[in-house]
Every structure is written in structure tokens, then in C-alpha cells.
Design an enzyme around this catalytic site. Structure first.
Site, PDB file in Angstrom:
ATOM      1  CD  GLU A 186      -3.243  -0.988   1.916  1.00 43.77           C
ATOM      2  OE1 GLU A 186      -3.333   0.000   2.653  1.00 43.77           O
ATOM      3  OE2 GLU A 186      -4.108  -1.867   1.836  1.00 43.77           O
TER       4      GLU A 186
ATOM      5  CD  GLU B  78      -3.838  -6.214   3.719  1.00 47.10           C
ATOM      6  OE1 GLU B  78      -4.613  -5.451   4.329  1.00 47.10           O
ATOM      7  OE2 GLU B  78      -2.610  -6.047   3.660  1.00 47.10           O
TER       8      GLU B  78
HETATM    9  C1  BG6 Z   1      -4.615  -2.624   5.131  1.00 48.47           C
HETATM   10  C2  BG6 Z   1      -3.221  -2.832   5.699  1.00 48.47           C
HETATM   11  O1  BG6 Z   1      -4.693  -1.391   4.550  1.00 48.47           O
HETATM   12  O2  BG6 Z   1      -5.666  -2.588   6.044  1.00 48.47           O
HETATM   13  C3  BG6 Z   1      -3.196  -3.705   6.954  1.00 48.47           C
HETATM   14  O3  BG6 Z   1      -2.385  -3.387   4.719  1.00 48.47           O
HETATM   15  C4  BG6 Z   1      -4.324  -3.286   7.874  1.00 48.47           C
HETATM   16  O4  BG6 Z   1      -1.922  -3.583   7.535  1.00 48.47           O
HETATM   17  C5  BG6 Z   1      -5.638  -3.483   7.157  1.00 48.47           C
HETATM   18  O5  BG6 Z   1      -4.338  -3.952   9.098  1.00 48.47           O
HETATM   19  C6  BG6 Z   1      -6.880  -3.201   7.990  1.00 48.47           C
HETATM   20  O6  BG6 Z   1      -6.810  -1.909   8.543  1.00 48.47           O
HETATM   21  P1  BG6 Z   1      -7.055  -1.694  10.086  1.00 48.47           P
HETATM   22  O7  BG6 Z   1      -6.784  -0.251  10.322  1.00 48.47           O
HETATM   23  O8  BG6 Z   1      -8.465  -2.038  10.322  1.00 48.47           O
HETATM   24  O9  BG6 Z   1      -6.102  -2.585  10.787  1.00 48.47           O
END
Ligand code: BG6
Length: 478
Positions: free
Chosen positions: A167, A376
Site C-alpha cells: 500500500e 487483503e
Molecule cells: C490494510 C493494511 O490497509 O488494512 C493492513 O495493509 C491493515 O496492515 C488493514 O491492518 C486493515 O486496517 P485496520 O486499520 O483495520 O487494521
């Protein structure tokens, strides 16, 4: 297009889940690892716990991989912590750090799980930060190159899928949140210089992977939030395109075409920005041909026009988990984000929008014609253990079912998608909400307030996902 039948996934589709070193491993001071900038950043996010223990995957990796195998995984996406491999500026890598990842990779392979490795998911060693002022000094390009070359040499005989930076676009867009921006007052201009340095690191990693890893494939991991126009008003469409450019397309065009696009060059000129591109940089970048896009996608955004004379407003993400605590940004003359009345939201005000997944895959495929993997996607929520000792997470099942179905539809639409890895396998530390905001298929028995026994408890979603992936995407459990 509508289809009369459920989607069909390719025979060799890779099904797994995802994590990142600093959010899952813990053991931050063990076996030679030194402090990363993100450790310090996580310590500031009280009342939530920091990453010193997290899911303690460092000590539970065998048990965790066994659970992945039980679930039916054929892939696992994780990241390597730079300060485990290079704890200091010594020219020698840290053998104990290398051993940990060798053990993890071997364990995965023993269970027929394809390791998919991200080289950088925010854990810059403090010594790098001190020596090179974080991402501000071009000296980091060689330090990063040395680190990634060590990873390719040590693990490249078994790891064939690699990612450069996680990201990068989000690191630039939310520089303060992720600890990249050092001087908030000048970040508006600095970010493009920092971004160019990151681009050089990405490009050199792509080149080194192809040089050192036999049959190695490498791609970037943009954080993707598809953007819809708020109405059919032509100005809203242009606003959506502006937002798309400034949060994602500038990066994706760069990775795929290996040059800066016309939009960003014009934006730099308009705003008197010099990204400090040195002689020879663009020639090197031209050689860095990526093999695929890895995509992180959780939600969508909606944009409308914003007049040049409007007051600018920062994006304030909801960091409390209490609905209604998000403020949409205004970028005068370009766009403003706004609510989408057609979608529900999570407790953190993230849009729940499965169609965004299909939209993103179609968009990226149409623009770049490169294979894609989902690295993700997931549902962050409060979870707890019920009286029956189980963790019931029906909303997560619903979320995953709807999202994966849309991945299937995109495949039916003609997109080449090779793997799906939701966030996350076990519960792990959220970027801003410690252990409170959980994403895992497997519950980790600990809380922000109290360190418990870290027992692994597969949630209902684990069993649902297991049935789906063991049937290669045909048992939807409806
Ligand atoms: C993604 C990141 O953008 O979102 C992760 O790569 C992150 O590292 C995930 O944990 C979820 O975001 P958050 O803020 O809910 O942990």
C-alpha cells in the site's frame, strides 16, 4: 453481466489468507530483531495494546500453519520484518531472523501451502530511519536493495510470488497515520519526493527478483478503494476520476507503464512540485516490469465535485469503532468524498460493498491486463468467545461470502485472478485499534487490557471458508 449459474473458479486457484509481520509476530526483541518505526508508532495508539506480543505467531507458527492446512489453504500471504533480517547497519544479515522465515516457509511447503511474501509492510528499522531520515533520503534505496536481495537469495528457491511495498499509495495518502510523513507542514509537496524514492525501491526490487529468483514473479500491493461518482452529474464523474487518480491510478499506471502519467505531471506543474527525479531514474524504472497486481480491497468511496474556493478538509478516519465518527475529505478544485446511501457500513464506518470487489478487478484488468491476486479483504469487528466456547461471526461469513462471490463473477467476466487471501488468518493487531478490531478466521484469546493464554479458536467463519475452499469455490453454505 448476469449469469444463470454460480461462478466457477479456476482449477489451480490459490486459496489462503493474509497477515503482516508487525501485526502478527510479536517477539519484537527476540533473536536479534531491533525496533521498527511501526513498533514505536503502535505504542502511541493507547488505549490499545502495542505490537510487542500481537498474536505471538513467532512462537506459534507451527500451530498456525497446521490450522491453515486443516482449513484447506493452498496459499498464505505474509511479510518479512526488515529489522529481523538487518537489525543494524552491519553488512551481515541476522542468521536467526533468516532461520525464522526459513522455518515458516518450510512448514508451509510441507503442508502444500504456497508462500506469498511481501517485502515491506511498514516495518522500517529504526537504524534506517535515523540514518536516512526515513524515506526522505535516497540512501534508503541501496539499503532496501541490500535487504531485498538477501531475501531473494535466502528464500527464492522456495518463494516464487513476491510483493514489493504494501500500500505505497496509502502510505503517501495517509502519511501521518502510518508514520511516513515527518514534517506535516510540508508533506503536501514532500510526499511526491518520498513517493519517488519508494518507486525506486519498488523498481529495484522488481529487477532484483527477476535477476535472483528462478521463475520468480513480483508485483506491487496497492490499497484499493474503488470510487463511484455520487450522481450522474458530469462534474461528479470528473471528481470521481480525480479522486481515483490521486489515491490509486497514479500509482497503478506507474507500476504497469513504468512512467508517471499525464495527470500527475500536470498536477505537479500546477502546484509547483518537484519530485526530484534524478538522471537515470526513469531508465531504471523502465526495466522494472511487474508480473501481476496484488490488490487489497475492503470498501468503496463515493466522490462529488468540490469548488476551487471551498475550504480544504482532511480525511478523518474513524479510529474509535463507534459509528458516525468519520469525516470525509474535501480537496478544492478536485473532489470531495461523501456518503454512499446504497451501502451499509461497519462499526468503523467502512463501506460494506461486495460489488466494489468486482468493479476493482474489472477496472484493473481493463486498464493493465495483468494477472491479479487478492491479498487483503475482510471484515473488522468486535468478536468474543460465547458461552459455548465458540466464536460466532455470522456477519463475517456474510461479508466473505458476498465478496468472494464477486471475485467469482469477475472471473466469469474474463478477469485473470489467481488467488484470494482475506485479511486475516488469525486475529492480529489492527493499524489503529489494537486487538479490539478483529479480522481473523481464527480467534486469538487475548485483549488490549489483559494478556491471556493466546489460545487459537477457529471461528465459525473458519469452518465456512474451509468448506468453500475445499470445494474450490462451489460450496457457498447457503
Ligand atoms: C490494510 C493494511 O490497509 O488494512 C493492513 O495493509 C491493515 O496492515 C488493514 O491492518 C486493515 O486496517 P485496520 O486499520 O483495520 O487494521
Amino acid at each position: 453481466m448476469f449469469y444463470k449459474q454460480d461462478p466457477v473458479f479456476p482449477k489451480d486457484f490459490l486459496w489462503g489468507a493474509s497477515s503482516a509481520a508487525w501485526q502478527v509476530e510479536g517477539a519484537v526483541n527476540e533473536d536479534g530483531r531491533t525496533t521498527a518505526i511501526i513498533d514505536l508508532n503502535s505504542q502511541k495508539k493507547k488505549p490499545y495494546t502495542d505490537n510487542s506480543i500481537a498474536a505471538d505467531h513467532y512462537h506459534h507458527y507451527e500451530e498456525d500453519v497446521k490450522l491453515m492446512a486443516e482449513c484447506g489453504f493452498s496459499s498464505y500471504r505474509f511479510s518479512i520484518a526488515w529489522p529481523r533480517i538487518y537489525p543494524s547497519d552491519s553488512t551481515e544479515p541476522n542468521q536467526k531472523g533468516i532461520d525464522f522465515y526459513n522455518n515458516l516457509i518450510n512448514e508451509l511447503i510441507k503442508h502444500n501451502i504456497e508462500p506469498i511474501v511481501t517485502l515491506y509492510h511498514y516495518d522500517m528499522p529504526v537504524w534506517v530511519d535515523e540514518k536516512y531520515n526515513g524515506w526522505y533520503d535516497r540512501g534508503i534505496i541501496d539499503a532496501f536493495d541490500r535487504y531485498v536481495r538477501t531475501c531473494f537469495t535466502e528464500f527464492g528457491d522456495r518463494v516464487k510470488y513476491w510483493h514489493s511495498l504494501n500500500e505505497q499509495n496509502m502510505q503517501i495518502c495517509y502519511g501521518d497515520w502510518l508514520g511516513v510523513a515527518k514534517y506535516p507542514e510540508t508533506w503536501f509537496k514532500d510526499k511526491w519526493k518520498v513517493n519517488h524514492i519508494m518507486n525506486m525501491c519498488h523498481a529495484k526490487a522488481v529487477i532484483a527478483c527477476h535477476e535472483l529468483v528462478e521463475d520468480g514473479k513480483i508485483g506491487p500491493v496497492p490499497g484499493y478503494v474503488p470510487i463511484y461518482p455520487a450522481s450522474a452529474h458530469p462534474d461528479d464523474q470528473i471528481a470521481a476520476m480525480n479522486a481515483e487518480e490521486l489515491t490509486e491510478k497514479v500509482w497503478n499506471d506507474f507500476y504497469a507503464h513504468r512512467e508517471y502519467n499525464g495527470f500527475i505531471k500536470s498536477y505537479w506543474k500546477e502546484n509547483d512540485i518537484d519530485p526530484e527525479i534524478h538522471d537515470g531514474d526513469m531508465e531504471l524504472i523502465k526495466e522494472a516490469k511487474i508480473d501481476f497486481f496484488a490488490l487489497n480491497c475492503y470498501r468503496s468511496n463515493t466522490a462529488k465535485a468540490c469548488g476551487i474556493d471551498e475550504e480544504p478538509r482532511e480525511y478523518k478516519l474513524n479510529k474509535s469503532g463507534v459509528k458516525g465518527n468519520l469525516e470525509f475529505p474535501k480537496v478544492p478544485g478536485l473532489y470531495q468524498l461523501t456518503e454512499n446511501p446504497y451501502v451499509e457500513t461497519t462499526d468503523w464506518d467502512w463501506e460494506i460493498d461486495p460489488v466494489a470487489m468486482r468493479y476493482m478487478l474489472r477496472y484493473v484488468w481493463d486498464h493493465y491486463q495483468l494477472p491479479m491476486m487478492i491479498t487483503e479483504n475482510g471484515y473488522g469487528a468486535y468478536d468474543s468467545v460465547s458461552e459455548d466456547g465458540k466464536v460466532h461471526d455470522p456477519k463475517r461469513i456474510e461479508f466473505l461470502r458476498d465478496q468472494i462471490y464477486q471475485v467469482g463473477l469477475a472471473i466469469m467476466d474474463g478477469c485473470e485472478v489467481i488467488s484470494y487471501n482475506p485479511w486475516s488468518f488469525t486475529d492480529l493487531l489492527s493499524t489503529g485499534n489494537g486487538m479490539a478490531k478483529r479480522y481473523g478466521l481464527v480467534y486469538i484469546n487475548t485483549t488490549d487490557e489483559e494478556l491471556l493464554d493466546l489460545k487459537r479458536i477457529p471461528k465459525d467463519s473458519f469452518y465456512w471458508y474451509s468448506n468453500l475452499i475445499k470445494s474450490n469455490g462451489s460450496d457457498w453454505g447457503k
